[in-house]
Design a protein around this motif. Structure first.
Motif, short mmCIF file in Angstrom:
data_model
loop_
_atom_site.label_atom_id
_atom_site.label_comp_id
_atom_site.label_asym_id
_atom_site.label_seq_id
_atom_site.Cartn_x
_atom_site.Cartn_y
_atom_site.Cartn_z
N ASP A 90 0.95 -1.23 0.00
CA ASP A 90 -0.13 -0.07 0.08
C ASP A 90 0.88 0.87 0.05
O ASP A 90 1.59 1.60 0.99
CB ASP A 90 -1.04 -0.03 1.03
N GLY A 91 0.90 2.08 -0.96
CA GLY A 91 1.77 3.12 -1.30
C GLY A 91 2.80 2.79 -2.16
O GLY A 91 3.96 3.08 -2.39
N THR A 92 2.30 2.18 -3.53
CA THR A 92 3.34 1.63 -4.43
C THR A 92 4.08 2.90 -5.03
O THR A 92 5.47 2.93 -5.21
CB THR A 92 2.53 1.06 -5.46
N TYR A 162 -6.12 10.82 -7.80
CA TYR A 162 -5.13 10.70 -8.57
C TYR A 162 -5.43 9.96 -10.03
O TYR A 162 -4.83 10.09 -10.92
CB TYR A 162 -3.96 10.05 -7.97
N ARG A 187 -0.91 14.53 3.61
CA ARG A 187 -1.09 13.54 2.48
C ARG A 187 -0.15 12.72 2.57
O ARG A 187 0.98 12.55 1.35
CB ARG A 187 -1.49 14.35 1.16
N ALA A 191 -3.16 4.70 2.39
CA ALA A 191 -4.16 4.74 3.28
C ALA A 191 -4.14 3.91 4.46
O ALA A 191 -4.76 4.10 5.80
CB ALA A 191 -5.37 4.49 2.50
N GLU A 208 -10.97 10.22 2.33
CA GLU A 208 -10.52 10.08 1.23
C GLU A 208 -11.83 9.69 0.18
O GLU A 208 -12.55 9.16 0.97
CB GLU A 208 -9.14 9.02 1.01
C1 IPD Z 1 -3.10 3.69 -2.55
C2 IPD Z 1 -2.69 4.35 -1.35
C3 IPD Z 1 -3.05 5.96 -1.41
C4 IPD Z 1 -4.25 6.07 -1.75
C5 IPD Z 1 -4.55 5.40 -2.88
C6 IPD Z 1 -4.46 3.98 -2.90
P1 IPD Z 1 -1.66 1.61 -3.78
O1 IPD Z 1 -2.59 2.40 -2.63
O2 IPD Z 1 -3.39 3.93 -0.33
O3 IPD Z 1 -2.65 6.51 -0.19
O4 IPD Z 1 -4.54 7.64 -1.98
O5 IPD Z 1 -6.14 5.66 -3.19
O6 IPD Z 1 -4.76 3.25 -4.00
O7 IPD Z 1 -2.37 1.62 -4.87
O8 IPD Z 1 -0.39 2.35 -3.65
O9 IPD Z 1 -1.87 0.25 -3.16
#
Ligand code: IPD
Ligand code: CA
Ligand code: CA
Length: 267
Positions: A90-92, A162, A187, A191, A208
């Motif tokens: 989470d946070g790629t 995004y 930010r 999440a 969010e």
């Molecule tokens: C994301 C992260 C980010 C959030 C995005 C998610 P991912 O997850 O949690 O903070 O803003 O909506 O999709 O794609 O990096 O697993």
């Protein structure tokens, strides 16, 4: 029931720790030529997929008969019976830029209720977990939401739109109201970690617009077990079955955020 939850927790922690070790070793190794975009600005790599394979392997071996719904390999998997909801990374985007806010997130869910949640903040080595009815914990210490009640003192986490850019005008209205009414907005970009920050009382609230179950299932249990509230912007409590909005916080800041979000939507 308690011993079953403890067994689920042990499996989730083992899986999360293995994936975290793998992510730590891979950080900084992937150049832009190996990033693919699932949607605009929504990146995935072989590291996300390999971490998910490692996690699913541990979970299914330790808890036979359970199922895995994972972001990269089995996002549409069935959810009846005991189901693991997994975000292997989470946070790629942060990971790809060596920005240290990224995590592994694993929840065990039954009948749309998270029973166990584990989040590992990889670069910090911080391990969070919650058991339904058993509290929320960071590295063996019990955590609780903050006591900040006044919005003007509150630090609020958020996630920017995004990919779903049609939501930007609504988000900008929300952002203006919350930045004007709160003590500050951040930010960080994961999440799962944002919800851990609410659970540990560092953020007083979080919102969010569009998150998936794997972003929030584990973190939501952490917040609830830490004394906070998590729903979508309409007040629905199910965070395990569909993509949607999220608002979380200690009870007072949650109530303020929800009122603000409701007034923006109705405006
Ligand atoms: C994301 C992260 C980010 C959030 C995005 C998610 P991912 O997850 O949690 O903070 O803003 O909506 O999709 O794609 O990096 O697993
Ligand atoms: Ca995610
Ligand atoms: Ca992910």
């Amino acid at each position: 029931m308690k011993s079953e939850l403890t067994q689920l927790l042990a499996a989730a922690q083992l899986a999360a720790d293995r994936a975290a070790a793998f992510l730590r070793e891979q950080e900084g190794r992937l150049g832009p030529e190996s990033w693919s975009e699932k949607r605009p600005s929504d990146f995935v790599t072989e590291v996300d997929r390999e971490a998910e394979r490692m996690i699913a392997d541990v979970l299914l071996r330790h808890v036979p008969g359970s199922r895995v719904v994972g972001e990269e390999l089995t996002p549409d998997g069935a959810r009846d019976g005991l189901t693991w909801i997994v975000d292997p990374l989470d946070g790629t985007t942060n990971f790809l830029h060596r920005f240290p806010m990224y995590a592994v997130s694993i929840a065990a869910v039954e009948d749309r209720e998270p029973l166990v949640g584990v989040v590992v903040h990889v670069s910090a080595g911080a391990r969070y977990h919650a058991l339904k009815g058993g509290g929320a914990w960071q590295d063996g210490r019990r955590i609780a939401v903050s006591a900040v009640r006044e919005p003007r003192l509150a630090l609020v986490g958020t996630g920017f739109p995004y990919s779903e850019m049609d939501q930007l005008p609504l988000y900008q209205r929300q952002f203006e109201a919350i930045i004007r009414g709160s003590g500050g907005v951040r930010r960080p970009g994961s999440a799962a970690l944002d919800l851990c920050d609410v659970a540990a009382g560092r953020f007083d609230g979080f919102w969010e617009l569009a998150l998936s179950p794997w972003d929030v299932a584990a973190g939501a249990l952490l917040v609830r077990e830490a004394g906070g509230v998590v729903t979508d912007h309409d007040g629905n409590t199910d965070v395990t079955s569909h993509r949607g909005s999220i608002v979380a916080g200690n009870p007072a800041v949650y109530a303020w955020l929800r009122d603000v979000l409701r007034s923006m939507r109705d405006a």
